[in-house]
Design an enzyme around this catalytic site. Sequence first.
Site, PDB file in Angstrom:
ATOM      1  N   MET A  33     150.124   2.076  89.867  1.00  0.00           N
ATOM      2  CA  MET A  33     149.077   1.180  89.385  1.00  0.00           C
ATOM      3  C   MET A  33     148.340   0.478  90.518  1.00  0.00           C
ATOM      4  SD  MET A  33     149.293  -1.989  86.664  1.00  0.00           S
ATOM      5  CE  MET A  33     149.740  -0.919  85.298  1.00  0.00           C
ATOM      6  N   ARG A  58     123.480  13.880  71.109  1.00  0.00           N
ATOM      7  CA  ARG A  58     123.973  12.504  71.100  1.00  0.00           C
ATOM      8  C   ARG A  58     122.938  11.653  70.356  1.00  0.00           C
ATOM      9  NH1 ARG A  58     125.796  11.347  77.294  1.00  0.00           N
ATOM     10  NH2 ARG A  58     123.574  10.808  77.310  1.00  0.00           N
ATOM     11  N   LYS A  92     123.107   1.396  85.062  1.00  0.00           N
ATOM     12  CA  LYS A  92     124.113   1.155  84.021  1.00  0.00           C
ATOM     13  C   LYS A  92     125.508   1.175  84.646  1.00  0.00           C
ATOM     14  CE  LYS A  92     124.599   6.044  82.785  1.00  0.00           C
ATOM     15  NZ  LYS A  92     124.613   7.028  81.697  1.00  0.00           N
ATOM     16  N   TYR A 107     157.045   7.301  91.765  1.00  0.00           N
ATOM     17  CA  TYR A 107     157.637   7.544  90.455  1.00  0.00           C
ATOM     18  C   TYR A 107     157.863   9.029  90.182  1.00  0.00           C
ATOM     19  CZ  TYR A 107     156.416   2.694  89.334  1.00  0.00           C
ATOM     20  OH  TYR A 107     156.303   1.330  89.328  1.00  0.00           O
TER      21      TYR A 107
END
Length: 389
Positions: free
Chosen positions: A325, A142, A44, A277
């Site tokens: 990013m 779940r 998956k 940053y």
Amino acid sequence: MTQTSPASATPPRARAEIDLVALRTNVRALRALARGAQLMAVVKADAYGHGAVRCARAAVEAGAGWLGTATPEEALALREAGLPGRILCWLWTPGGPWRGAIEAGIDVSVSGMWALAEVTAAARVAGTPARVHLKADTGLGRSGCQPGAGWAELVAQALRAEADGLVRITGLWSHFACAEEPGHPSTAAQLALFREMVAYAEERGVHPEVRHIANSPATLTLPEAHFDLVRTGIALYGISPSPGIGAPGEFGLRPVMTLAANIALVKHVPEGHGVSYGHRHITAGETTLGLVPLGYADGVPLHASGAGPVLIGGKWHTVAGRVAMDQFVVDLGGDEPAVGTEAIVFGPGDRGEPTAEDWARAAGTIAYEIVTRIGGRVPRVYVDTEHTG
């Protein structure tokens, strides 16, 4: 012996090398630990970021008898790629592609009456019975049917649909909540309840091909939970489910993914220079900075800012300041590697590089997330050659 990468004359800025030999070795090691139970290779989420089709093929070649996916779209993509054998998918929502899955011979999970109603309706249209695994909620909370009246109704209706030729009940299954924590009391409780719910179904005429509850940690540490099939996800990719269980090598496993990039810039800066940053890192003295062209858009965790380790020139360095990013900076402490020098973000650790577990600790997360989050713009380079030296 092959090595494949995207067809391009331009070297990639970064790459995730996927070691298919290691993956096959892991499958064989896990099959040995499974002690006769069949092995499902869970692919998956694009094989936990490693590439579903290539990893599925390698796993089948090494003896995995089943493939596992979360969504039906993932399962159908495997069939479209020509993957044979048994495939189970378990994350269904109303209106899902039941008929397509049935016609592709994919086993589907059913946790409640709505799903059973939809799959039987699709089987009528398809003109062929659906292969169904009834899922029991033994404590994870779940998906899965609750014990008691809910399970009794689901079993009864599934048997009725089987008698009508609409389904074949091919599996009974559940999933552990805390198997990665050795000795957690919920694991024994879930195992006992699973046995009870399986016994109830079988006493009423269910004859499943497979009963399964063991995930990776239970496969590694809980042989009494193996039943007919074990489902291995993270262990397949050579990563331990948790540090408390043990290191991958203790189980004969080897990490499959190596994430690396080529340094894009090296420059001298003075003392007191801000980095990235927010200037969360200020240079303590005159130093050199190296720019690594990977960022959170590629899957490098923002939460590893100021902490993520990288191997450059045989030395560990740490992300300096905030991960951006598309890039992050390391303070090289005066070292001057050439532009283009390889920066290994994580790998098996053979060359002293950090591992996915090291990054998980740095980011306050788990190694599953580290490998799974590596984004699509990082090309996967498949290496299929034996290691030497």
